[in-house]
Motif scaffolding. Sequence first.
Motif, mmCIF file in Angstrom:
data_model
loop_
_atom_site.group_PDB
_atom_site.id
_atom_site.type_symbol
_atom_site.label_atom_id
_atom_site.label_comp_id
_atom_site.label_asym_id
_atom_site.label_seq_id
_atom_site.Cartn_x
_atom_site.Cartn_y
_atom_site.Cartn_z
ATOM 1 N N MET A 112 54.159 -2.464 21.332
ATOM 2 C CA MET A 112 55.331 -3.268 21.105
ATOM 3 C C MET A 112 55.052 -4.735 21.403
ATOM 4 N N LEU A 113 54.284 -4.980 22.453
ATOM 5 C CA LEU A 113 53.997 -6.366 22.804
ATOM 6 C C LEU A 113 53.191 -7.066 21.712
ATOM 7 N N LEU A 114 52.268 -6.351 21.089
ATOM 8 C CA LEU A 114 51.497 -6.950 19.993
ATOM 9 C C LEU A 114 52.393 -7.261 18.798
ATOM 10 N N VAL A 115 53.340 -6.396 18.523
ATOM 11 C CA VAL A 115 54.284 -6.628 17.423
ATOM 12 C C VAL A 115 55.109 -7.876 17.717
ATOM 13 N N ILE A 116 55.616 -7.988 18.937
ATOM 14 C CA ILE A 116 56.419 -9.151 19.320
ATOM 15 C C ILE A 116 55.594 -10.424 19.214
ATOM 16 N N TYR A 117 54.373 -10.393 19.755
ATOM 17 C CA TYR A 117 53.507 -11.573 19.701
ATOM 18 C C TYR A 117 53.198 -11.967 18.253
ATOM 19 N N SER A 118 52.837 -11.001 17.446
ATOM 20 C CA SER A 118 52.471 -11.273 16.054
ATOM 21 C C SER A 118 53.655 -11.852 15.273
ATOM 22 N N SER A 149 51.852 -6.816 10.794
ATOM 23 C CA SER A 149 50.825 -6.288 9.893
ATOM 24 C C SER A 149 50.978 -4.792 9.670
ATOM 25 N N ASN A 150 50.458 -4.345 8.548
ATOM 26 C CA ASN A 150 50.454 -2.911 8.251
ATOM 27 C C ASN A 150 49.656 -2.143 9.298
ATOM 28 N N ALA A 151 48.612 -2.762 9.834
ATOM 29 C CA ALA A 151 47.797 -2.095 10.857
ATOM 30 C C ALA A 151 48.631 -1.827 12.110
ATOM 31 N N LEU A 152 49.426 -2.803 12.535
ATOM 32 C CA LEU A 152 50.288 -2.599 13.702
ATOM 33 C C LEU A 152 51.340 -1.529 13.429
ATOM 34 N N VAL A 153 51.883 -1.522 12.233
ATOM 35 C CA VAL A 153 52.880 -0.514 11.869
ATOM 36 C C VAL A 153 52.236 0.873 11.839
ATOM 37 N N MET A 154 51.026 0.971 11.335
ATOM 38 C CA MET A 154 50.337 2.276 11.275
ATOM 39 C C MET A 154 50.025 2.802 12.677
ATOM 40 N N LEU A 178 51.556 6.218 14.252
ATOM 41 C CA LEU A 178 50.765 7.307 14.838
ATOM 42 C C LEU A 178 51.236 7.637 16.255
ATOM 43 N N MET A 179 51.563 6.604 17.028
ATOM 44 C CA MET A 179 52.053 6.851 18.387
ATOM 45 C C MET A 179 53.389 7.582 18.355
ATOM 46 N N VAL A 180 54.273 7.196 17.448
ATOM 47 C CA VAL A 180 55.575 7.862 17.325
ATOM 48 C C VAL A 180 55.384 9.292 16.834
ATOM 49 N N LEU A 181 54.462 9.494 15.909
ATOM 50 C CA LEU A 181 54.187 10.845 15.412
ATOM 51 C C LEU A 181 53.700 11.756 16.536
ATOM 52 N N VAL A 182 52.790 11.276 17.358
ATOM 53 C CA VAL A 182 52.291 12.059 18.491
ATOM 54 C C VAL A 182 53.431 12.357 19.468
ATOM 55 N N ALA A 186 59.562 -7.428 5.021
ATOM 56 C CA ALA A 186 59.050 -6.074 4.783
ATOM 57 C C ALA A 186 58.485 -5.459 6.060
ATOM 58 N N GLY A 187 57.833 -6.255 6.888
ATOM 59 C CA GLY A 187 57.284 -5.744 8.144
ATOM 60 C C GLY A 187 58.380 -5.254 9.070
ATOM 61 N N ASP A 188 59.510 -5.969 9.090
ATOM 62 C CA ASP A 188 60.647 -5.549 9.908
ATOM 63 C C ASP A 188 61.163 -4.182 9.466
ATOM 64 N N VAL A 189 61.270 -4.002 8.170
ATOM 65 C CA VAL A 189 61.769 -2.740 7.612
ATOM 66 C C VAL A 189 60.824 -1.601 7.969
ATOM 67 N N LYS A 190 59.530 -1.811 7.770
ATOM 68 C CA LYS A 190 58.556 -0.756 8.075
ATOM 69 C C LYS A 190 58.546 -0.427 9.561
ATOM 70 N N LEU A 191 58.620 -1.458 10.395
ATOM 71 C CA LEU A 191 58.620 -1.230 11.845
ATOM 72 C C LEU A 191 59.821 -0.394 12.269
ATOM 73 N N LEU A 192 60.998 -0.760 11.796
ATOM 74 C CA LEU A 192 62.202 -0.010 12.154
ATOM 75 C C LEU A 192 62.123 1.433 11.661
ATOM 76 N N ALA A 193 61.626 1.623 10.452
ATOM 77 C CA ALA A 193 61.535 2.981 9.892
ATOM 78 C C ALA A 193 60.595 3.868 10.692
ATOM 79 N N VAL A 194 59.528 3.318 11.255
ATOM 80 C CA VAL A 194 58.606 4.169 12.015
ATOM 81 C C VAL A 194 59.036 4.338 13.470
ATOM 82 N N LEU A 195 59.923 3.466 13.975
ATOM 83 C CA LEU A 195 60.385 3.616 15.353
ATOM 84 C C LEU A 195 61.601 4.526 15.482
#
Length: 130
Positions: free
Chosen positions: A1-7, A15-20, A24-28, A60-69
């Motif tokens: 989360m801190l990397l997302v906030i900083y970025s 980035s897509n890498a941060l969202v991925m 994965l963390m949410v999936l686990v 778009a990054g905001d949308v992807k982040l919310l959808a995976v959280l």
Amino acid sequence: MLLVIYSDLRYRIISNALVMVTSLMVLVYCYQADVLSQWLYAIPVFGIGFLLWWLGVFGAGDVKLLAVLVPAIDPAYHLFTFLMIAFSGGIVAIATLLYAKLVTKNNDTTVPYGISIALGCWLGILASLS
């Protein structure tokens, strides 16, 4: 989360890498907590978010982040989470606009809404753990 906030704060990019990695963390977590079915909530969140992106409301990054959280948050806390995102989003928007006007004298700025999404979802996840 801190990397997302900083970025998002520094570069206005999630980035897509941060969202991925977040996905994965949410999936686990969902697998461990036996709530994989909560991934179904990501579909309407992504759909509505896509519409808001298309209208220029969110990035778009905001949308992807919310959808995976969202799958990591118990449905009983979804309203709480969205209210926290909206409340903190208002604070971030005011702070960003004041900073742009008073410090950088930049009239063309964007609001790093990923900060609010990360904080609101973090609170929703913490509430879900109790």
